[in-house]
Design a protein around this motif. Sequence first.
Motif, PDB file in Angstrom:
ATOM      1  N   ALA A  52       0.833  -1.201   0.000  1.00  0.00           N
ATOM      2  CA  ALA A  52       0.000   0.000   0.000  1.00  0.00           C
ATOM      3  C   ALA A  52       0.868   1.251   0.000  1.00  0.00           C
ATOM      4  O   ALA A  52       1.777   1.387   0.819  1.00  0.00           O
ATOM      5  CB  ALA A  52      -0.926  -0.001   1.205  1.00  0.00           C
ATOM      6  N   ILE A  53       0.579   2.154  -0.919  1.00  0.00           N
ATOM      7  CA  ILE A  53       1.309   3.419  -1.019  1.00  0.00           C
ATOM      8  C   ILE A  53       0.496   4.556  -0.437  1.00  0.00           C
ATOM      9  O   ILE A  53       1.010   5.407   0.289  1.00  0.00           O
ATOM     10  CB  ILE A  53       1.655   3.728  -2.485  1.00  0.00           C
ATOM     11  N   SER A  54      -0.808   4.585  -0.752  1.00  0.00           N
ATOM     12  CA  SER A  54      -1.647   5.669  -0.246  1.00  0.00           C
ATOM     13  C   SER A  54      -3.103   5.254  -0.241  1.00  0.00           C
ATOM     14  O   SER A  54      -3.522   4.384  -1.011  1.00  0.00           O
ATOM     15  CB  SER A  54      -1.479   6.938  -1.103  1.00  0.00           C
ATOM     16  N   VAL A  55      -3.854   5.879   0.655  1.00  0.00           N
ATOM     17  CA  VAL A  55      -5.311   5.829   0.589  1.00  0.00           C
ATOM     18  C   VAL A  55      -5.718   6.935  -0.367  1.00  0.00           C
ATOM     19  O   VAL A  55      -5.395   8.104  -0.153  1.00  0.00           O
ATOM     20  CB  VAL A  55      -5.939   6.037   1.972  1.00  0.00           C
ATOM     21  N   CYS A  56      -6.393   6.565  -1.430  1.00  0.00           N
ATOM     22  CA  CYS A  56      -6.600   7.481  -2.550  1.00  0.00           C
ATOM     23  C   CYS A  56      -8.088   7.715  -2.795  1.00  0.00           C
ATOM     24  O   CYS A  56      -8.877   6.772  -2.838  1.00  0.00           O
ATOM     25  CB  CYS A  56      -5.958   6.879  -3.800  1.00  0.00           C
ATOM     26  N   ASP A  57      -8.465   8.977  -2.926  1.00  0.00           N
ATOM     27  CA  ASP A  57      -9.826   9.357  -3.292  1.00  0.00           C
ATOM     28  C   ASP A  57      -9.766  10.253  -4.519  1.00  0.00           C
ATOM     29  O   ASP A  57      -9.103  11.300  -4.495  1.00  0.00           O
ATOM     30  CB  ASP A  57     -10.513  10.084  -2.139  1.00  0.00           C
ATOM     31  N   ASN A  63      -4.695  12.139  -1.432  1.00  0.00           N
ATOM     32  CA  ASN A  63      -3.895  10.958  -1.122  1.00  0.00           C
ATOM     33  C   ASN A  63      -3.395  11.064   0.309  1.00  0.00           C
ATOM     34  O   ASN A  63      -2.885  12.118   0.719  1.00  0.00           O
ATOM     35  CB  ASN A  63      -2.702  10.837  -2.076  1.00  0.00           C
ATOM     36  N   ILE A  64      -3.558   9.988   1.055  1.00  0.00           N
ATOM     37  CA  ILE A  64      -3.064   9.907   2.423  1.00  0.00           C
ATOM     38  C   ILE A  64      -1.925   8.907   2.444  1.00  0.00           C
ATOM     39  O   ILE A  64      -2.098   7.727   2.108  1.00  0.00           O
ATOM     40  CB  ILE A  64      -4.165   9.450   3.405  1.00  0.00           C
ATOM     41  N   HIS A  65      -0.736   9.373   2.825  1.00  0.00           N
ATOM     42  CA  HIS A  65       0.447   8.520   2.890  1.00  0.00           C
ATOM     43  C   HIS A  65       0.879   8.341   4.346  1.00  0.00           C
ATOM     44  O   HIS A  65       0.633   9.214   5.185  1.00  0.00           O
ATOM     45  CB  HIS A  65       1.615   9.150   2.122  1.00  0.00           C
ATOM     46  N   ALA A  66       1.545   7.226   4.614  1.00  0.00           N
ATOM     47  CA  ALA A  66       2.149   7.028   5.924  1.00  0.00           C
ATOM     48  C   ALA A  66       3.420   7.864   6.025  1.00  0.00           C
ATOM     49  O   ALA A  66       3.773   8.602   5.107  1.00  0.00           O
ATOM     50  CB  ALA A  66       2.431   5.543   6.148  1.00  0.00           C
ATOM     51  N   SER A  67       4.130   7.734   7.145  1.00  0.00           N
ATOM     52  CA  SER A  67       5.301   8.563   7.418  1.00  0.00           C
ATOM     53  C   SER A  67       6.414   8.303   6.414  1.00  0.00           C
ATOM     54  O   SER A  67       6.339   7.397   5.581  1.00  0.00           O
ATOM     55  CB  SER A  67       5.814   8.288   8.833  1.00  0.00           C
ATOM     56  N   GLY A  86       0.072  18.612   3.672  1.00  0.00           N
ATOM     57  CA  GLY A  86       0.093  18.907   5.094  1.00  0.00           C
ATOM     58  C   GLY A  86       0.274  17.644   5.913  1.00  0.00           C
ATOM     59  O   GLY A  86      -0.038  16.539   5.458  1.00  0.00           O
ATOM     60  N   ALA A  87       0.796  17.811   7.138  1.00  0.00           N
ATOM     61  CA  ALA A  87       0.983  16.692   8.053  1.00  0.00           C
ATOM     62  C   ALA A  87      -0.328  16.385   8.765  1.00  0.00           C
ATOM     63  O   ALA A  87      -1.093  17.294   9.115  1.00  0.00           O
ATOM     64  CB  ALA A  87       2.066  17.018   9.066  1.00  0.00           C
ATOM     65  N   GLY A 110       1.252  11.039   9.241  1.00  0.00           N
ATOM     66  CA  GLY A 110       1.003  10.819   7.831  1.00  0.00           C
ATOM     67  C   GLY A 110       1.088  12.111   7.051  1.00  0.00           C
ATOM     68  O   GLY A 110       1.284  13.196   7.621  1.00  0.00           O
ATOM     69  N   LEU A 111       0.947  12.000   5.740  1.00  0.00           N
ATOM     70  CA  LEU A 111       1.021  13.148   4.845  1.00  0.00           C
ATOM     71  C   LEU A 111      -0.246  13.198   4.002  1.00  0.00           C
ATOM     72  O   LEU A 111      -0.633  12.198   3.387  1.00  0.00           O
ATOM     73  CB  LEU A 111       2.242  13.030   3.929  1.00  0.00           C
ATOM     74  N   PHE A 112      -0.893  14.355   3.979  1.00  0.00           N
ATOM     75  CA  PHE A 112      -2.087  14.579   3.173  1.00  0.00           C
ATOM     76  C   PHE A 112      -1.698  15.403   1.953  1.00  0.00           C
ATOM     77  O   PHE A 112      -1.057  16.455   2.082  1.00  0.00           O
ATOM     78  CB  PHE A 112      -3.141  15.334   3.993  1.00  0.00           C
ATOM     79  N   ILE A 113      -2.036  14.908   0.754  1.00  0.00           N
ATOM     80  CA  ILE A 113      -1.746  15.631  -0.489  1.00  0.00           C
ATOM     81  C   ILE A 113      -3.043  15.811  -1.259  1.00  0.00           C
ATOM     82  O   ILE A 113      -3.741  14.843  -1.556  1.00  0.00           O
ATOM     83  CB  ILE A 113      -0.724  14.885  -1.375  1.00  0.00           C
TER      84      ILE A 113
END
Length: 257
Positions: free
Chosen positions: A153-158, A239-243, A199-200, A219-222
């Motif tokens: 898993a790379i990101s939670v994507c919407d 996209n929500i990424h882990a650290s 943003g964090a 995590g990182l929000f893009i």
Amino acid sequence: MPQDDTGAPIDAASLLAAQPRYAAVATALASEILEGRRPVGTLLPSEQELCAQFGVSRSTVRQALRRLSDLGLVASAQGVGTRVIADQPRGKYVLAVRSATDVMGYEGPVRLDIRGRQRIVADAALANRLNCPAGTAFIHVHGVRRGADTGEAISVCDLYIASAFTEIAMSDDLAATPAYRLIAQRHGIPVAAVHQDMGAISLDSAQAQALGVAAHAPGLFIRRQFLAQGGQLLEATTNIHASSEHFMYSLRLGGES
């Protein structure tokens, strides 16, 4: 055929009214060359085939090919056709297109594991999250982006795809190809600008589980908006990424490394 919010068909040409048709055709072809889908040494489709593909006149196609030639990407020969001769432009015309493409790039092949699709209209909260007007109609596609080879898993994507492009939002091709590229390929509407905010955050339980980390981990929000010429919103994504132990965002501008 794209549709408006009422379900009525929209002519894709109306969305391109803000820029010359030849420029839209040139940008779409240049994007394919820069992305390696038309490698150096290969021939472009014939003028007749390009007319049919983009729904434009032969004079428009010839203007587009001249633009690509001016950029040093293609060369035409009588009786042979138009051949790709470079995958880097000589000028700045395609640089913005390449930047829009690269902003979504990953080091390795990825795929979108789609978990659900639904029609939505942005309420005040979603409009604020996406930085778009309330009442905007989208097809919401939710999933997890994974490494194509590893399944990691790379990101939670919407994805929030403009409702005019419902058939793209519902397409199986979306698993391997970003919506904005499919819009450019199928409707001749290229990305003119990308707006990105980062943003964090602290991952909630569902996000952390999907990404294989502990709840409340950093995590990182893009957020990205993909816009056509004139500001038409084609697609918004979050996209929500882990650290950084699991994901790093790298941006390089300027000369060769």
